[in-house]
Each structure stands twice: as structure tokens, then as C-alpha cells.
Design a protein around this motif. Structure first.
Motif, mmCIF file in Angstrom:
data_model
loop_
_atom_site.group_PDB
_atom_site.id
_atom_site.type_symbol
_atom_site.label_atom_id
_atom_site.label_comp_id
_atom_site.label_asym_id
_atom_site.label_seq_id
_atom_site.Cartn_x
_atom_site.Cartn_y
_atom_site.Cartn_z
ATOM 1 N N ASP A 197 0.798 -1.212 0.000
ATOM 2 C CA ASP A 197 0.000 0.000 0.000
ATOM 3 C C ASP A 197 0.839 1.275 0.000
ATOM 4 O O ASP A 197 1.855 1.355 0.657
ATOM 5 C CB ASP A 197 -0.888 0.034 1.236
ATOM 6 N N VAL A 198 0.384 2.222 -0.746
ATOM 7 C CA VAL A 198 0.990 3.548 -0.714
ATOM 8 C C VAL A 198 -0.105 4.557 -0.413
ATOM 9 O O VAL A 198 -1.184 4.496 -1.003
ATOM 10 C CB VAL A 198 1.666 3.889 -2.062
ATOM 11 N N ILE A 199 0.156 5.445 0.504
ATOM 12 C CA ILE A 199 -0.837 6.439 0.896
ATOM 13 C C ILE A 199 -0.237 7.823 0.722
ATOM 14 O O ILE A 199 0.901 8.064 1.118
ATOM 15 C CB ILE A 199 -1.223 6.268 2.391
ATOM 16 N N ILE A 200 -0.989 8.685 0.095
ATOM 17 C CA ILE A 200 -0.595 10.089 0.091
ATOM 18 C C ILE A 200 -1.462 10.787 1.120
ATOM 19 O O ILE A 200 -2.678 10.916 0.954
ATOM 20 C CB ILE A 200 -0.777 10.740 -1.294
ATOM 21 N N TYR A 201 -0.831 11.193 2.184
ATOM 22 C CA TYR A 201 -1.560 11.755 3.321
ATOM 23 C C TYR A 201 -1.411 13.271 3.320
ATOM 24 O O TYR A 201 -0.297 13.794 3.211
ATOM 25 C CB TYR A 201 -0.990 11.159 4.616
ATOM 26 N N THR A 202 -2.511 13.944 3.412
ATOM 27 C CA THR A 202 -2.483 15.406 3.418
ATOM 28 C C THR A 202 -2.392 15.926 4.839
ATOM 29 O O THR A 202 -3.112 15.458 5.724
ATOM 30 C CB THR A 202 -3.751 15.956 2.741
ATOM 31 N N GLY A 203 -1.537 16.888 5.044
ATOM 32 C CA GLY A 203 -1.361 17.477 6.365
ATOM 33 C C GLY A 203 -2.569 18.280 6.809
ATOM 34 O O GLY A 203 -3.573 18.362 6.100
ATOM 35 N N HIS A 204 -2.464 18.871 7.970
ATOM 36 C CA HIS A 204 -3.620 19.595 8.494
ATOM 37 C C HIS A 204 -3.299 21.071 8.654
ATOM 38 O O HIS A 204 -2.159 21.498 8.560
ATOM 39 C CB HIS A 204 -4.075 18.999 9.823
ATOM 40 N N GLY A 205 -4.354 21.845 8.895
ATOM 41 C CA GLY A 205 -4.203 23.273 9.136
ATOM 42 C C GLY A 205 -4.600 24.102 7.926
ATOM 43 O O GLY A 205 -4.809 23.590 6.825
ATOM 44 N N GLY A 206 -4.767 25.388 8.152
ATOM 45 C CA GLY A 206 -5.073 26.310 7.068
ATOM 46 C C GLY A 206 -6.509 26.259 6.594
ATOM 47 O O GLY A 206 -6.835 26.815 5.546
ATOM 48 N N GLN A 207 -7.368 25.610 7.340
ATOM 49 C CA GLN A 207 -8.760 25.517 6.913
ATOM 50 C C GLN A 207 -9.659 26.343 7.830
ATOM 51 O O GLN A 207 -9.366 26.517 9.015
ATOM 52 C CB GLN A 207 -9.230 24.056 6.952
ATOM 53 N N ASP A 208 -10.759 26.831 7.272
ATOM 54 C CA ASP A 208 -11.738 27.512 8.122
ATOM 55 C C ASP A 208 -12.695 26.468 8.685
ATOM 56 O O ASP A 208 -12.540 25.279 8.456
ATOM 57 C CB ASP A 208 -12.483 28.593 7.330
ATOM 58 N N LYS A 209 -13.702 26.971 9.389
ATOM 59 C CA LYS A 209 -14.539 25.980 10.065
ATOM 60 C C LYS A 209 -15.439 25.222 9.107
ATOM 61 O O LYS A 209 -16.097 24.268 9.478
ATOM 62 C CB LYS A 209 -15.360 26.643 11.178
ATOM 63 N N ASN A 210 -15.475 25.629 7.855
ATOM 64 C CA ASN A 210 -16.225 24.866 6.863
ATOM 65 C C ASN A 210 -15.317 23.931 6.066
ATOM 66 O O ASN A 210 -15.690 23.473 4.985
ATOM 67 C CB ASN A 210 -16.959 25.810 5.901
ATOM 68 N N SER A 211 -14.141 23.700 6.616
ATOM 69 C CA SER A 211 -13.182 22.791 5.985
ATOM 70 C C SER A 211 -12.732 23.284 4.610
ATOM 71 O O SER A 211 -12.419 22.492 3.733
ATOM 72 C CB SER A 211 -13.759 21.380 5.857
ATOM 73 N N ARG A 212 -12.776 24.598 4.407
ATOM 74 C CA ARG A 212 -12.241 25.156 3.167
ATOM 75 C C ARG A 212 -10.834 25.668 3.404
ATOM 76 O O ARG A 212 -10.558 26.291 4.428
ATOM 77 C CB ARG A 212 -13.135 26.285 2.652
ATOM 78 N N GLN A 213 -9.962 25.384 2.453
ATOM 79 C CA GLN A 213 -8.576 25.801 2.585
ATOM 80 C C GLN A 213 -8.500 27.309 2.371
ATOM 81 O O GLN A 213 -8.807 27.809 1.286
ATOM 82 C CB GLN A 213 -7.716 25.050 1.557
ATOM 83 N N VAL A 214 -8.118 28.036 3.406
ATOM 84 C CA VAL A 214 -8.075 29.496 3.298
ATOM 85 C C VAL A 214 -6.701 30.061 3.635
ATOM 86 O O VAL A 214 -6.517 31.263 3.657
ATOM 87 C CB VAL A 214 -9.123 30.148 4.234
ATOM 88 N N ALA A 215 -5.754 29.184 3.898
ATOM 89 C CA ALA A 215 -4.403 29.650 4.205
ATOM 90 C C ALA A 215 -3.416 28.521 3.926
ATOM 91 O O ALA A 215 -3.817 27.359 3.810
ATOM 92 C CB ALA A 215 -4.306 30.076 5.672
ATOM 93 N N HIS A 216 -2.164 28.892 3.817
ATOM 94 C CA HIS A 216 -1.133 27.868 3.665
ATOM 95 C C HIS A 216 -1.024 27.054 4.943
ATOM 96 O O HIS A 216 -1.146 27.583 6.049
ATOM 97 C CB HIS A 216 0.226 28.513 3.381
ATOM 98 N N GLN A 217 -0.783 25.766 4.774
ATOM 99 C CA GLN A 217 -0.471 24.952 5.949
ATOM 100 C C GLN A 217 0.944 25.260 6.416
ATOM 101 O O GLN A 217 1.779 25.699 5.640
ATOM 102 C CB GLN A 217 -0.597 23.462 5.605
ATOM 103 N N LYS A 218 1.158 25.047 7.696
ATOM 104 C CA LYS A 218 2.484 25.284 8.253
ATOM 105 C C LYS A 218 3.096 23.982 8.732
ATOM 106 O O LYS A 218 2.371 23.044 9.085
ATOM 107 C CB LYS A 218 2.395 26.263 9.428
ATOM 108 N N LEU A 219 4.409 23.983 8.773
ATOM 109 C CA LEU A 219 5.093 22.780 9.251
ATOM 110 C C LEU A 219 5.147 22.837 10.779
ATOM 111 O O LEU A 219 6.167 23.144 11.376
ATOM 112 C CB LEU A 219 6.495 22.683 8.646
#
Length: 579
Positions: A197-219
Motif C-alpha cells: 500500500d501507498v498512501i498520500i496523506y495530506t497534512g492539516h491546518g489552514g482551513q476555516d470551520k467549513n473545511s475550506r482551505q483558506v491559508a497555507h499549511q504550516k510545518l
DNA sequence: GGATGTTCATAATA
DNA sequence: CTATTATGAACATC
């Protein structure tokens, strides 16, 4: 209804190093560090079992230089704060935390002795069983509480999972509260399958409360944890969530093994904002498990011969007597014995059992049974099952509504009498002869099947055994495992083991020499995942209850079912009685 | 019935 | 130290 599995978009990931401080001390000379042994353990003072665990653990883990992480002989990774952080950590806080903060140490456990592995597996099993039975209990209590309220809008149900977690945490019943254990989970099964199995996992952060990406994620946070885990070669445990239709809950979570983080990158998505992506590759040498097994079992169910071209001897040994087929699978020898027997869905009692002692008759709940139901009173004033038909707690006996009751067939208090609901297969194995496994995921507390045969009275059984036959099952010899289902003695100090309704000693035997069902192919185990619960519904003779089998824990598809037949020595470990 | 919103306990962080 | 924020799961509602 057919359970349907749908993969989640993103796997859940746990077990990674999450440390926002990049200067966290990484070099720990082996000789100097006693960080592990010096760690405080939670709840060990009042609980012997737990102190024993920690005692065992400490002898098995070791502290090493983190640069040696890739060394295959490495036993443990332990990251210890540098001097400055150590000083901070030593400051006695003026307030009292409810729980001590979890240690930042990462520990890898390996080379477990077989007894230790067995011990941990059993400990985890017991913890899971307690969680699952508490969950059912808390959910039911909450529903009862809400039903008593007359308010216009009933308050949202309290989250049973969170509540149970708190209850168990308060009592020191969480495992591994003190150390963060990385690496493979002890207690897996030997195999060489690898799904690649190979998984591409997306990091978290940068989302508003509607789960829309509104900012860059940070490390930072979990993203940084992933990066650090990759850097240090710390594997990630992957848990996948599935929608599971037809089950009690709406989702199931399965452990899919350990993955290595291959690479990560920062990528601008459609939203115009950047997200971190991590490539996870499943490590080799792990058995097939989790979602792969679930999918395989689904394939078998829908197209058995397609999924397994070789081995199916019969696609229903019940010959339509069960509502669901019972497969017979043997890909190791020519034995087809289970085809030789008459299949009986329910146990046949001697006729006098049905005519004697009809005390009380059934309930009069024509609309549907409530707490005032006569049958509920016979169970000590409570119902035995929740709305999904899961047993709430094991008792000496459970009385279901029956033919003499006025309640409709869909009454909650009719469960085991309705027969098998899951697809099972009887299979041949080198280790246990015949065995039984399910193609469905069976939730803890769920009914599995009856243990059927022909009932012989004590006198009849004596004659039978004199004739040299040895295919009798004695109900009174099963271990009293029902007592473990809903045993809240660790949670409620006033808990007492159920003793009502009480029953006389069972003096009958079940003859499976000619007539039987799938139950008698179940193997014996000292740590079984199935238990016997005595149930009555079609007569009132307390000396002749039905032997009903329930799941002691969540049982994944294709996992062998096992029972505690008791009577140590009579059967060797893991030997099915019907061989 | 699938999407959306609310609530929860907890840990991290300001 | 407290207060705030972020998180994902489960449940309720639209």
C-alpha cells in the motif's frame, strides 16, 4: 442488509513524534540515560496488574542513541529533553493537573518473550472488552435518561465514546499513558503477506470551520511530527476509517499496520493555498490485516468461487435452514465430514421440557415492551439487549420474549431466537482441525449462533457414553465467560456480579453425533472471543436453557472464533470438539 | 440519505 | 499559570 465498505479519503495517522521544538535533545548516551526507568507510571500504585506491566516493560525496553534508530538491533528510541527543557520539567507546578502530562519519550518494544506477548495481548483484549461493554451501557443509560425528559427538544446525547474514555481514564485503565510506544503493535499474527500500500496523506491546518482551505499549511504540530518521524525513521501506524452500513455504529476503524514515510512535499492546491503531502509506504513483512481483510471478506461474500477458486466444498451446509448461508471451506485435505450431519438451527429439547413448569406465561405488551414488561421483570427489571440487539451484560440466564408473549416479532427482547445473521464459514486448518470464522465484522456483544444438538437427560447421557460414544457437550462445563461481558468491577466500586435470574445446575448434555450446527466446529481457547450465554424463550423450564453464543469483542472477518469449553485437559488447546 | 453544523474532551499553544 | 485555539469523531439536523 449487506454491509458496505467505503474507503475514507484520508487515513488517520497516529503514533508519530509530535514535537514542536526542533532543538529537542536528540543525543542520549546509552550508559547515562535512565529516562525510561525513571518515568512515573500512572495508576500503578492502586493496581497490581498495571505495575506488573510496567515492570515487564522496563525489562524489555532500552534507551539508545537516536542516531542508531536504523540499527536493526535497536530496542528502543528515547528522546530526552535537553538541559534547559529538563530544568523546566523539574519545576514543581503550583497547581495540580488532573493527569500528569504524557512523557515525550518514544519507546520501541521488540523481542518480546512469548509469555509477555500473550500477556499484553490479553491485557489489550480485556481493555477493549471493557470499553465496548461500557459503551453499550452508557449509551443505553443516556437514552433512558433522555426518554424520561419531557422537554420539547431533547438534549443531544452525550458522546458515549468520550464519556467511556473519561471513565476509564479516571480509573487509570488507559494503557500506555506514560510512554509513547512506537513501532509494530505486539500481538499480531505471523504471515508474510504484503499489500504494498501507498498512501498520500495530506497534512492539516489552514482551513476555516467549513473545511475550506483558506491559508497555507504550516510545518507545525502534526505536520512537523510527520516530518520529524520521517527524519528519524519512526514508523507511522495507520488506522483507516470506513463507513460500515448494516452495523450498529456508522463507522469502523481498522488498524492497517506500520508505514514508513518516504517523502513529503509542499503543494499548491486548487484553492491556491499550499498543503503538505506525505507519502506513506506500508512496510514489508507484515501480515495482511485491517481493511485488506475486510475487502477480501466482502469479495468472498459476493463471489466466493471467484475470490477463492479452490477450497469451497459447500456454499451452505445448513441447506437453507439458516437465513444466511454457512460455507464449508477446505483447501488442505479431502475431509468433507461436516456434510455428513443433519443441520439443526435450534436445539431440540425433550418434549417434557415444553410441557412442564409453564410458570407465568408471556408478557402482555401488545404495543411493544417497556420497562414494565413482565419479561423485563424476569430479567431483573431491565432489558437484556440494546436497540441493535447487542447484549448489555452477561447474566446467569436471559429470558427473551417468546411465543407466549403478546409483543410484536420486532420486539427488542427477541434476539438470539431469530438465528444467525452473519455469513460464516466452517474451515479446515492444520492447527485446529475444523474451525469457524465470519465473513462479516462482528461487533462486541452481538449474537453469533446457538450451540445446537439433541438434548439428552443425565440418564440418557449415561447410556450414551456407556455405548462408547464421545460426542457429548456438557453445558455446565463451559467457562463462565458471560461474567466478563459487562463486568464493570474496575469502574464502579459497588459493582456486583449478576446472580439473577438464578438457575439450577444444568444436568443435560448435548449430543452432536448426528445433528449439529456450525457452533460445534468452534475451537477451544483459554482467551476466547466468543462466550456462552444461557437464554430461554420458548419454554419455562429453567433446567433446560438454550446455549447462545455472543461476541466477547469486535471480531474482524476471517478471524477464527473460539470458545472456552472449560474442562481443562479434556481438550487440548484450540481443538474443536467436532473433529 | 448525503452534506452541513454543533458539541465534546483534550492537547497544544499563545 | 489561564485562556484560546485546533482537532477529529459522533451526533443532530437540514
Amino acid at each position: 442488509m449487506e454491509p458496505k465498505l467505503e474507503p475514507r479519503d484520508e487515513p488517520l495517522v497516529s503514533g508519530f513524534l509530535q514535537n514542536p521544538n526542533p532543538n529537542y535533545g536528540l543525543k542520549v548516551p546509552v550508559a547515562e540515560s535512565n529516562a525510561v526507568n525513571g518515568t512515573r507510571t500512572n495508576g500503578s500504585d492502586e493496581n497490581n496488574d498495571r505495575s506488573e506491566i510496567n515492570g515487564n516493560l522496563e525489562s524489555m525496553i532500552d534507551v539508545i542513541d537516536v542516531d542508531e534508530v536504523m540499527d536493526p538491533d535497536a530496542l528502543a528510541i528515547v528522546l530526552v529533553p535537553d538541559e534547559e527543557d529538563n530544568q523546566l520539567a523539574n519545576v514543581e507546578p503550583s497547581y495540580r493537573r488532573k493527569f500528569p502530562p504524557r512523557s515525550a519519550e518514544l519507546v520501541r518494544v521488540s523481542n518480546l518473550e512469548i509469555e509477555d506477548e500473550r500477556y499484553f495481548r490479553e491485557l489489550v483484549r480485556k481493555t477493549r472488552t471493557l470499553y465496548d461493554s461500557l459503551w453499550i451501557y452508557v449509551t443505553l443509560e443516556e437514552d433512558r435518561r433522555r426518554s424520561l425528559l419531557d422537554g420539547p427538544v431533547p438534549r443531544a446525547r452525550v458522546r458515549a465514546d468520550l464519556k467511556v474514555a473519561s471513565m476509564m481514564r479516571d480509573r487509570g485503565l488507559w494503557l500506555n499513558q506514560d510512554k509513547r510506544i512506537v513501532g509494530p503493535i505486539p500481538g499480531g499474527y505471523e504471515d508474510d503477506e504484503d499489500s504494498g500500500d501507498v498512501i498520500i496523506y495530506t497534512g492539516h491546518g489552514g482551513q476555516d470551520k467549513n473545511s475550506r482551505q483558506v491559508a497555507h499549511q504550516k510545518l507545525e504540530g502534526g505536520n512537523l511530527g510527520m516530518e520529524r518521524s520521517m527524519h528519524h525513521g519512526v514508523e507511522v501506524r495507520v488506522v483507516r476509517g470506513f463507513k460500515y452500513k448494516g452495523g450498529a455504529g456508522d463507522k469502523v476503524y481498522v488498524y492497517d499496520g506500520i508505514y514508513k514515510i518516504d517523502e513529503y512535499w509542499f503543494e499548491i492546491g486548487k484553492s491556491g493555498f499550499g498543503v503538505y503531502k506525505f507519502k506513506l509506504v506500508r512496510m514489508e513483512g507484515q501480515p495482511e490485516m485491517g481493511s485488506a481483510i475486510l475487502k477480501f471478506a466482502e469479495n468472498i461474500k459476493t463471489n466466493p468461487l471467484g475470490a477463492r477458486p479452490v477450497g469451497y466444498v459447500s456454499l451452505d451446509i445448513s441447506r437453507n435452514k439458516e437465513k444466511v448461508p454457512v460455507f464449508l471451506f477446505n483447501d488442505i485435505d479431502d475431509n468433507h465430514d461436516p456434510l455428513e450431519y443433519d443441520y439443526q438451527v435450534t436445539t431440540i429439547f425433550p418434549s417434557f421440557v415444553y410441557h412442564n413448569a409453564r410458570n407465568g406465561g408471556g408478557c402482555n405488551c401488545s404495543g411493544g415492551c417497556t420497562v414494565d414488561c413482565l419479561c423485563a421483570k424476569k430479567n431483573g427489571g431491565e432489558f437484556a439487549y440494546d436497540i441493535n440487539g447487542r447484549l448489555i451484560k452477561g447474566k446467569p440466564l436471559i429470558i427473551e420474549c417468546g411465543p407466549l408473549c403478546s409483543c410484536p416479532p420486532n420486539c427488542w427482547n427477541r434476539v438470539s431466537q431469530k438465528g444467525v445473521r452473519n455469513t460464516f464459514e466452517v474451515f479446515r486448518s492444520m492447527e485446529t482441525g475444523w474451525g469457524v470464522r465470519s465473513l462479516d465484522l462482528i461487533q462486541a456483544g452481538s449474537f453469533i449462533c446457538e450451540y445446537t444438538g439433541v438434548v439428552l437427560t443425565r440418564e440418557q447421557a449415561q447410556v450414551f457414553t456407556m455405548n462408547g460414544e464421545d460426542t457429548l457437550v456438557y453445558p455446565n462445563r463451559f467457562g463462565e465467560r458471560w461474567a466478563e461481558w459487562g463486568d464493570f468491577s474496575q469502574v464502579f466500586s459497588d459493582y456486583v456480579r449478576p446472580s439473577y435470574p438464578s438457575i439450577p445446575p444444568l444436568e443435560f448434555a448435548i449430543d452432536v453425533s448426528k445433528i449439529r450446527n456450525l457452533a460445534c466446529y468452534m475451537s477451544h481457547s483459554p482467551c476466547p472471543n466468543v462466550f456462552v450465554q444461557l437464554v430461554m424463550y420458548d419454554h419455562s423450564n429453567f433446567g433446560f436453557p438454550h446455549l447462545m453464543l455472543f461476541a466477547m469483542e469486535n471480531i474482524p472477518p476471517l478471524r477464527e472464533l473460539s470458545l472456552d469449553y472449560g474442562a481443562a485437559g479434556e481438550w487440548t488447546e484450540k481443538l474443536a470438539i467436532c473433529n
